[in-house]
Design a protein around this motif. Sequence first.
Motif, PDB file in Angstrom:
ATOM      1  N   ASP A   1       2.909  14.111  -9.383  1.00 27.15           N
ATOM      2  CA  ASP A   1       3.878  15.195  -9.385  1.00 27.15           C
ATOM      3  C   ASP A   1       4.514  15.368 -10.766  1.00 27.15           C
ATOM      4  O   ASP A   1       4.785  16.487 -11.194  1.00 27.15           O
ATOM      5  CB  ASP A   1       4.978  14.943  -8.348  1.00 27.15           C
ATOM      6  CG  ASP A   1       4.463  15.075  -6.926  1.00 27.15           C
ATOM      7  OD1 ASP A   1       3.363  15.631  -6.748  1.00 27.15           O
ATOM      8  OD2 ASP A   1       5.160  14.601  -6.004  1.00 27.15           O
TER       9      ASP A   1
ATOM     10  N   ARG B   1       0.831  -1.208   0.000  1.00 24.54           N
ATOM     11  CA  ARG B   1       0.000   0.000   0.000  1.00 24.54           C
ATOM     12  C   ARG B   1       0.865   1.257   0.000  1.00 24.54           C
ATOM     13  O   ARG B   1       0.607   2.191  -0.771  1.00 24.54           O
ATOM     14  CB  ARG B   1      -0.900   0.019   1.239  1.00 24.54           C
ATOM     15  CG  ARG B   1      -2.135  -0.819   1.107  1.00 24.54           C
ATOM     16  CD  ARG B   1      -3.080  -0.579   2.284  1.00 24.54           C
ATOM     17  NE  ARG B   1      -3.775  -1.806   2.561  1.00 24.54           N
ATOM     18  CZ  ARG B   1      -3.644  -2.553   3.651  1.00 24.54           C
ATOM     19  NH1 ARG B   1      -2.850  -2.161   4.624  1.00 24.54           N
ATOM     20  NH2 ARG B   1      -4.296  -3.674   3.789  1.00 24.54           N
ATOM     21  N   GLU B   2       1.876   1.278   0.847  1.00 25.73           N
ATOM     22  CA  GLU B   2       2.758   2.439   0.911  1.00 25.73           C
ATOM     23  C   GLU B   2       3.520   2.623  -0.395  1.00 25.73           C
ATOM     24  O   GLU B   2       3.678   3.749  -0.889  1.00 25.73           O
ATOM     25  CB  GLU B   2       3.737   2.301   2.089  1.00 25.73           C
ATOM     26  CG  GLU B   2       3.060   2.401   3.440  1.00 25.73           C
ATOM     27  CD  GLU B   2       4.007   2.100   4.585  1.00 25.73           C
ATOM     28  OE1 GLU B   2       5.220   1.872   4.331  1.00 25.73           O
ATOM     29  OE2 GLU B   2       3.546   2.100   5.733  1.00 25.73           O
ATOM     30  N   PHE B   3       3.985   1.530  -0.993  1.00 22.27           N
ATOM     31  CA  PHE B   3       4.719   1.602  -2.252  1.00 22.27           C
ATOM     32  C   PHE B   3       3.829   2.155  -3.361  1.00 22.27           C
ATOM     33  O   PHE B   3       4.229   3.054  -4.121  1.00 22.27           O
ATOM     34  CB  PHE B   3       5.241   0.209  -2.623  1.00 22.27           C
ATOM     35  CG  PHE B   3       5.918   0.153  -3.954  1.00 22.27           C
ATOM     36  CD1 PHE B   3       7.170   0.718  -4.147  1.00 22.27           C
ATOM     37  CD2 PHE B   3       5.297  -0.470  -5.036  1.00 22.27           C
ATOM     38  CE1 PHE B   3       7.788   0.674  -5.377  1.00 22.27           C
ATOM     39  CE2 PHE B   3       5.911  -0.528  -6.265  1.00 22.27           C
ATOM     40  CZ  PHE B   3       7.163   0.041  -6.450  1.00 22.27           C
ATOM     41  N   ARG B   4       2.605   1.637  -3.458  1.00 20.87           N
ATOM     42  CA  ARG B   4       1.693   2.107  -4.512  1.00 20.87           C
ATOM     43  C   ARG B   4       1.291   3.564  -4.287  1.00 20.87           C
ATOM     44  O   ARG B   4       1.155   4.329  -5.249  1.00 20.87           O
ATOM     45  CB  ARG B   4       0.462   1.211  -4.568  1.00 20.87           C
ATOM     46  CG  ARG B   4       0.794  -0.163  -5.113  1.00 20.87           C
ATOM     47  CD  ARG B   4      -0.396  -1.088  -5.145  1.00 20.87           C
ATOM     48  NE  ARG B   4       0.003  -2.389  -5.641  1.00 20.87           N
ATOM     49  CZ  ARG B   4      -0.538  -3.523  -5.244  1.00 20.87           C
ATOM     50  NH1 ARG B   4      -1.515  -3.513  -4.350  1.00 20.87           N
ATOM     51  NH2 ARG B   4      -0.121  -4.663  -5.738  1.00 20.87           N
ATOM     52  N   ALA B   5       1.112   3.961  -3.005  1.00 22.15           N
ATOM     53  CA  ALA B   5       0.790   5.356  -2.705  1.00 22.15           C
ATOM     54  C   ALA B   5       1.938   6.264  -3.127  1.00 22.15           C
ATOM     55  O   ALA B   5       1.713   7.344  -3.702  1.00 22.15           O
ATOM     56  CB  ALA B   5       0.487   5.526  -1.218  1.00 22.15           C
ATOM     57  N   ARG B   6       3.176   5.850  -2.896  1.00 24.46           N
ATOM     58  CA  ARG B   6       4.336   6.653  -3.329  1.00 24.46           C
ATOM     59  C   ARG B   6       4.403   6.732  -4.849  1.00 24.46           C
ATOM     60  O   ARG B   6       4.710   7.781  -5.414  1.00 24.46           O
ATOM     61  CB  ARG B   6       5.635   6.054  -2.780  1.00 24.46           C
ATOM     62  CG  ARG B   6       5.954   6.588  -1.401  1.00 24.46           C
ATOM     63  CD  ARG B   6       7.336   6.180  -0.947  1.00 24.46           C
ATOM     64  NE  ARG B   6       7.173   5.098   0.033  1.00 24.46           N
ATOM     65  CZ  ARG B   6       7.667   3.877  -0.069  1.00 24.46           C
ATOM     66  NH1 ARG B   6       8.422   3.558  -1.081  1.00 24.46           N
ATOM     67  NH2 ARG B   6       7.417   2.989   0.846  1.00 24.46           N
ATOM     68  N   GLU B   7       4.096   5.636  -5.531  1.00 22.77           N
ATOM     69  CA  GLU B   7       4.100   5.645  -7.006  1.00 22.77           C
ATOM     70  C   GLU B   7       3.036   6.596  -7.530  1.00 22.77           C
ATOM     71  O   GLU B   7       3.278   7.359  -8.475  1.00 22.77           O
ATOM     72  CB  GLU B   7       3.864   4.237  -7.555  1.00 22.77           C
ATOM     73  CG  GLU B   7       5.089   3.374  -7.569  1.00 22.77           C
ATOM     74  CD  GLU B   7       4.823   2.067  -8.289  1.00 22.77           C
ATOM     75  OE1 GLU B   7       3.643   1.658  -8.423  1.00 22.77           O
ATOM     76  OE2 GLU B   7       5.806   1.456  -8.725  1.00 22.77           O
ATOM     77  N   ARG B   8       1.811   6.541  -6.936  1.00 18.01           N
ATOM     78  CA  ARG B   8       0.752   7.444  -7.387  1.00 18.01           C
ATOM     79  C   ARG B   8       1.132   8.894  -7.147  1.00 18.01           C
ATOM     80  O   ARG B   8       0.908   9.761  -7.987  1.00 18.01           O
ATOM     81  CB  ARG B   8      -0.563   7.114  -6.671  1.00 18.01           C
ATOM     82  CG  ARG B   8      -1.240   5.865  -7.205  1.00 18.01           C
ATOM     83  CD  ARG B   8      -2.661   5.742  -6.690  1.00 18.01           C
ATOM     84  NE  ARG B   8      -2.727   5.688  -5.227  1.00 18.01           N
ATOM     85  CZ  ARG B   8      -2.700   4.562  -4.508  1.00 18.01           C
ATOM     86  NH1 ARG B   8      -2.600   3.395  -5.117  1.00 18.01           N
ATOM     87  NH2 ARG B   8      -2.769   4.599  -3.197  1.00 18.01           N
ATOM     88  N   ALA B   9       1.736   9.183  -5.991  1.00 14.99           N
ATOM     89  CA  ALA B   9       2.145  10.555  -5.688  1.00 14.99           C
ATOM     90  C   ALA B   9       3.234  11.006  -6.661  1.00 14.99           C
ATOM     91  O   ALA B   9       3.220  12.156  -7.129  1.00 14.99           O
ATOM     92  CB  ALA B   9       2.646  10.651  -4.256  1.00 14.99           C
ATOM     93  N   ALA B  10       4.142  10.143  -7.006  1.00 12.22           N
ATOM     94  CA  ALA B  10       5.205  10.497  -7.952  1.00 12.22           C
ATOM     95  C   ALA B  10       4.622  10.717  -9.340  1.00 12.22           C
ATOM     96  O   ALA B  10       5.051  11.622 -10.074  1.00 12.22           O
ATOM     97  CB  ALA B  10       6.260   9.409  -7.977  1.00 12.22           C
TER      98      ALA B  10
END
Length: 172
Positions: free
Chosen positions: A161, A149-158
């Motif tokens: 951006d 979940r954290e990895f996918r959230a970071r990918e979506r945020a990147a």
Amino acid sequence: MTTEQVGLGAACAVALVALVVALLAHRRARRAEALVATLAEHVAVPAGPVAQAPPVAESDTAAFVITQVGTPREDDAPPAVRVPVARPIDGRLFTDIVARETVVKAAGWTHGLRRALSPETRNRIRFEVRQETRRAGRGRRAEMKQALREFRARERAAARDDGPGSFGEDVA
């Protein structure tokens, strides 16, 4: 052969070993007593003129002994307060004490082993291990889900951006 027969056989074997150890201890104690007797004969001081010292009065030495300051002397203490002195024991009593202690220890070990190897104990241990294994697996799966979940959230945020017109990382 049943477990009771095996336990009885083990107890007999331990008792036999204890008996052998007790006999060896008895023999060693007899040898030690004989050695002490011979050494006492060799060490005995002859009653010659050199060995005799002039008698010293008790009152002369008591005034100069510093180690007894503040503590009553044993002669002054009542009989109930005196510290009992260890007395020597004969070989048979020593053997009896050693044999009893050995037999008690052997019986304790036998009881502990029989209890530890009983089916109820083995099943309880097996159940606890299975429960702990399942608990650890559930914990690992939960950690993996949280990490994904954290990895996918970071990918979506990147990806947000970077946007459609920005030059991000070249994937190809």
